[in-house]
Design a protein around this motif. Structure first.
Motif, mmCIF file in Angstrom:
data_model
loop_
_atom_site.group_PDB
_atom_site.id
_atom_site.type_symbol
_atom_site.label_atom_id
_atom_site.label_comp_id
_atom_site.label_asym_id
_atom_site.label_seq_id
_atom_site.Cartn_x
_atom_site.Cartn_y
_atom_site.Cartn_z
ATOM 1 N N ALA A 1 0.817 -1.212 0.000
ATOM 2 C CA ALA A 1 0.000 0.000 0.000
ATOM 3 C C ALA A 1 0.850 1.261 0.000
ATOM 4 O O ALA A 1 0.388 2.331 -0.396
ATOM 5 N N TYR A 2 2.107 1.138 0.433
ATOM 6 C CA TYR A 2 2.966 2.315 0.494
ATOM 7 C C TYR A 2 3.206 2.931 -0.884
ATOM 8 O O TYR A 2 3.309 4.147 -1.004
ATOM 9 N N TYR B 1 0.407 5.186 -1.570
ATOM 10 C CA TYR B 1 0.464 6.312 -0.636
ATOM 11 C C TYR B 1 1.547 7.314 -1.057
ATOM 12 O O TYR B 1 1.312 8.523 -1.142
ATOM 13 N N THR C 1 0.799 -0.770 6.535
ATOM 14 C CA THR C 1 -0.117 0.214 5.978
ATOM 15 C C THR C 1 -1.329 -0.513 5.404
ATOM 16 O O THR C 1 -1.181 -1.538 4.742
ATOM 17 N N LYS C 2 -2.499 0.021 5.666
ATOM 18 C CA LYS C 2 -3.731 -0.525 5.115
ATOM 19 C C LYS C 2 -4.456 0.571 4.359
ATOM 20 O O LYS C 2 -4.359 1.746 4.707
ATOM 21 N N LYS C 3 -5.179 0.176 3.332
ATOM 22 C CA LYS C 3 -5.990 1.127 2.603
ATOM 23 C C LYS C 3 -7.440 0.671 2.614
ATOM 24 O O LYS C 3 -7.751 -0.463 2.259
ATOM 25 N N TYR D 1 -5.571 5.784 3.689
ATOM 26 C CA TYR D 1 -4.443 4.965 4.117
ATOM 27 C C TYR D 1 -4.286 5.108 5.624
ATOM 28 O O TYR D 1 -4.309 6.217 6.162
ATOM 29 N N THR D 2 -4.104 3.977 6.316
ATOM 30 C CA THR D 2 -3.840 3.990 7.749
ATOM 31 C C THR D 2 -2.489 3.353 7.999
ATOM 32 O O THR D 2 -2.255 2.204 7.604
ATOM 33 N N LYS E 1 -3.305 8.774 9.445
ATOM 34 C CA LYS E 1 -4.201 8.520 8.324
ATOM 35 C C LYS E 1 -3.972 9.559 7.230
ATOM 36 O O LYS E 1 -3.769 10.744 7.513
#
Length: 279
Positions: A29-30, A33, A167-169, A174-175, A214
């Motif tokens: 996910a980075y 981001y 990281t989660k989306k 994005y968290t 976030k």
């Protein structure tokens, strides 16, 4: 807040700036981001609004700022208006100096040089009785919004992937989950390097609780960033009136909103007449 603390790399300012530098991660996910973040400044400039709420030991401090940066000429031209505590401050830079105006007071210092003399900005946040002053600490903490730190320390860039575990989306958000051990070590090392004091002589970050970063994107570009959480701040007995260590919970909520992200920004600087250089 003392005027000089807005210009000098004080203890709490270093702490907060270091905290904001520790963003990014190593998961898939980075890539999305980082790409969305980098598009914010893709056209040689940016404008961001800051909104900061801090609370510790019943004391609350709110700070706001509007930051404009123009890099189209190859120099970092910036203009910044901020309100923190009871102070309204204007700061700007022509790429060589940072200029600060608060009320009738005007001063400047050369970029990449640290002002010295007088109030060093490293006072230990005591009041006249010698007791640790939480309100003074919060005001100094919030001074990381100073314009020079925002640019020089990369506070508006995706950096330091090692500081985040995952990281989660979810949808457009994005968290990022931080590595507590790495962040604590990083922050406490910054504090010790800044003050030149050992761990038992200056404040320490003992824990990071419910710490969440976030970032929200729209059409592939970041529009908002927010940090929330609680830092446990240990103050050694040497800074307390009764000589005993004390731990405070520092609640923070830091919101950053990008205005017209991805668009170019033109900065018109005011006159530099009447500013006194700080050596």
């Amino acid at each position: 807040m003392k005027r000089n603390s807005l210009m000098k790399k004080g203890l709490a300012a270093t702490l907060a700036a270091g905290m904001l530098m520790l963003t990014a991660c190593g998961s898939n996910a980075y890539d999305g981001y980082a790409s969305a973040y980098n598009k914010v400044t893709a056209n040689g400039g940016m404008e961001a609004e800051f909104d900061v709420d801090l609370e510790m030991d019943g004391e609350k401090v709110q700070s706001e700022g509007d930051f404009k940066l123009d890099t189209s000429s190859g120099s970092n031209i910036l203009y910044y208006e901020m309100s923190t505590g009871d102070n309204d401050i204007i700061q700007f830079s022509d790429g060589e100096y940072i200029y600060t105006q608060m009320g009738e007071s005007k001063s400047k210092f050369k970029i990449n040089s640290e002002p010295t003399g007088g109030d060093s900005g490293k006072e230990e946040q005591k009041d006249s009785s010698g007791t640790f002053n939480t309100n003074a600490f919060l005001n100094e903490f919030s001074s990381f919004l100073e314009a020079g730190k925002i640019k020089e320390l990369g506070l508006l860039s995706p950096v330091e992937k090692a500081a985040v575990k995952s990281t989660k989306k979810d949808g457009d958000t994005y968290t990022l989950e931080f590595s507590e051990a790495l962040v604590k070590k990083y922050l406490n090392t910054l504090v010790q390097n800044e003050t030149g004091k050992s761990a038992d002589e200056t404040i320490q970050i003992d824990e990071l609780n419910d710490f969440v970063y976030k970032a929200t994107e729209k059409n592939g570009i970041l529009t908002n960033v927010e940090y929330t959480g609680v830092l446990k701040v240990n103050v050694p007995g040497s800074l307390m009136d009764d000589g005993n260590d004390k731990t405070y919970d520092l609640d923070l909520d830091i919101k950053i909103k990008f205005k017209n992200p991805g668009e170019s920004v033109t900065v018109e600087l005011p006159s530099t007449d009447g500013f006194t250089e700080v050596n």
